[in-house]
Design a protein around this motif. Structure first.
Motif, PDB file in Angstrom:
ATOM      1  N   LYS A   4       9.930  11.139  -6.217  1.00 47.45           N
ATOM      2  CA  LYS A   4       9.675  11.248  -4.208  1.00 47.45           C
ATOM      3  C   LYS A   4      11.148  11.570  -3.592  1.00 47.45           C
ATOM      4  N   TYR A  31       7.099   4.939  -0.603  1.00 43.76           N
ATOM      5  CA  TYR A  31       8.506   5.595  -1.060  1.00 43.76           C
ATOM      6  C   TYR A  31       9.629   5.471   0.075  1.00 43.76           C
ATOM      7  N   GLU A  59       7.063   1.397  -3.979  1.00 43.96           N
ATOM      8  CA  GLU A  59       7.248   1.930  -6.386  1.00 43.96           C
ATOM      9  C   GLU A  59       9.036   2.785  -6.212  1.00 43.96           C
ATOM     10  N   ASN A 110       9.375   5.684  -7.949  1.00 45.97           N
ATOM     11  CA  ASN A 110       9.339   7.656  -8.632  1.00 45.97           C
ATOM     12  C   ASN A 110      10.484   8.711  -8.302  1.00 45.97           C
TER      13      ASN A 110
END
Length: 312
Positions: free
Chosen positions: A312, A277, A307, A309
């Motif tokens: 996060k 992240y 990724e 998210n």
């Protein structure tokens, strides 16, 4: 007439191409630390096109040679280089360390600030800005020679190629200590410098100096930098570097991937929290992806799949 004009254009194009080739050769020589051959190449290139860009390179190369004669050369070509320039770049260019105690430097400093303010508006705390610019130059001023030797250190398996590096490192340390002492006085007097007060470039200098200080300095002044950053008055990279460095020093994982270490003469990135992240976190504060940053700055390959998210 057409033939004459065509011939003239061809000659001009040939001269320009030749001048560009000379400039590239000079850049390569300078990168290797061969300053006098580089200076001669830049001079030949200047004779071909006489541009401000080449004049600036002559000035910076001459300044790195540190002799009084070369300082005269540096000021001559620097004045030519900045005659139409309204930026502040020369005022924080570490290549000009040998010039900053010369009275002629103040003339250039004042003139660049005047031109900058005419185009961009007033710098509200010029005194603070000037000191910060000088600190940046002092902090980074020996980096040219130091970085050449550091590259050789890596290539030579952990050994410098010349003992001349050691007094240079001592001077580097002396400058940094003087900067640390002075920045504390300035911060106590003025508070944390904001971009609107001293320009973004000078404000970044304060974070640079503090980040090169002790852990105690960083932990003391980081909240001031963080507050300025949240108000849009500080550079994201300076904020990220100090945040990451504090986390590593506290035995934690960094957030933005700005901190590296040398292990067995190889550069490696310090541990990153939830590395998948990291690009998301960097984007949230205004930084680009980590992989190109590490490759371009440290020649480190970063291949962690990213990724996204929101948590996060």
């Amino acid at each position: 007439m057409k033939k004459i004009m065509t011939c003239c254009i061809a000659v001009i194009m040939l001269q320009t191409t030749f001048g560009q080739q000379l400039e590239k050769e000079a850049d390569s020589l300078k990168e290797q630390g061969l300053l006098m051959p580089a200076l001669m190449k830049y001079g030949s290139s200047f004779m071909q096109n006489g541009s401000e860009e080449i004049s600036y390179k002559i000035a910076s190369t001459a300044a790195l040679l540190w002799t009084s004669k070369m300082r005269d050369t540096a000021f001559y070509f620097l004045n030519y280089a900045v005659r139409k320039d309204s930026t502040l770049k020369p005022l924080y260019d570490p290549q000009f360390l040998s010039l900053i105690n010369d009275p002629r430097w103040k003339v250039i400093e004042d003139d660049q600030i005047r031109k900058y303010e005419m185009r961009n508006g007033a710098i509200t705390n010029k005194t603070f800005a000037k000191e910060l610019f000088e600190m940046i130059i002092k902090d980074q001023g020996f980096m040219y020679a130091g970085n050449i030797e550091r590259r050789k250190y890596m290539e030579n398996g952990g050994y410098f190629s010349t003992p001349a590096i050691f007094p240079l490192l001592a001077l580097e340390e002396k400058n940094m200590q003087e900067n640390k002492n002075r920045i504390i006085e300035l911060l106590d007097k003025y508070g944390w410098p904001t971009a609107s007060q001293v320009t973004e470039y000078a404000a970044a200098g304060a974070a640079l100096i503090i980040n090169h200080g002790t852990y105690e300095m960083r932990s003391r002044y980081f909240p001031m930098l963080e507050e300025a950053f949240k108000k849009g008055e500080a550079q994201p990279l300076r904020y990220a570097k100090m945040q990451d460095r504090l986390l590593i020093e506290e035995g934690k994982e960094q957030l933005y991937g700005t901190q590296i270490r040398i292990e067995h003469n190889t550069r490696k990135i310090q541990p990153v929290k939830d590395p998948q992240y990291v690009d998301q976190r960097r984007a949230e504060i205004g930084l680009g992806p980590l992989a190109p940053y590490l490759k371009n700055r440290f020649d480190i390959d970063w291949e962690v799949l990213q990724e996204n998210n929101k948590a996060k």
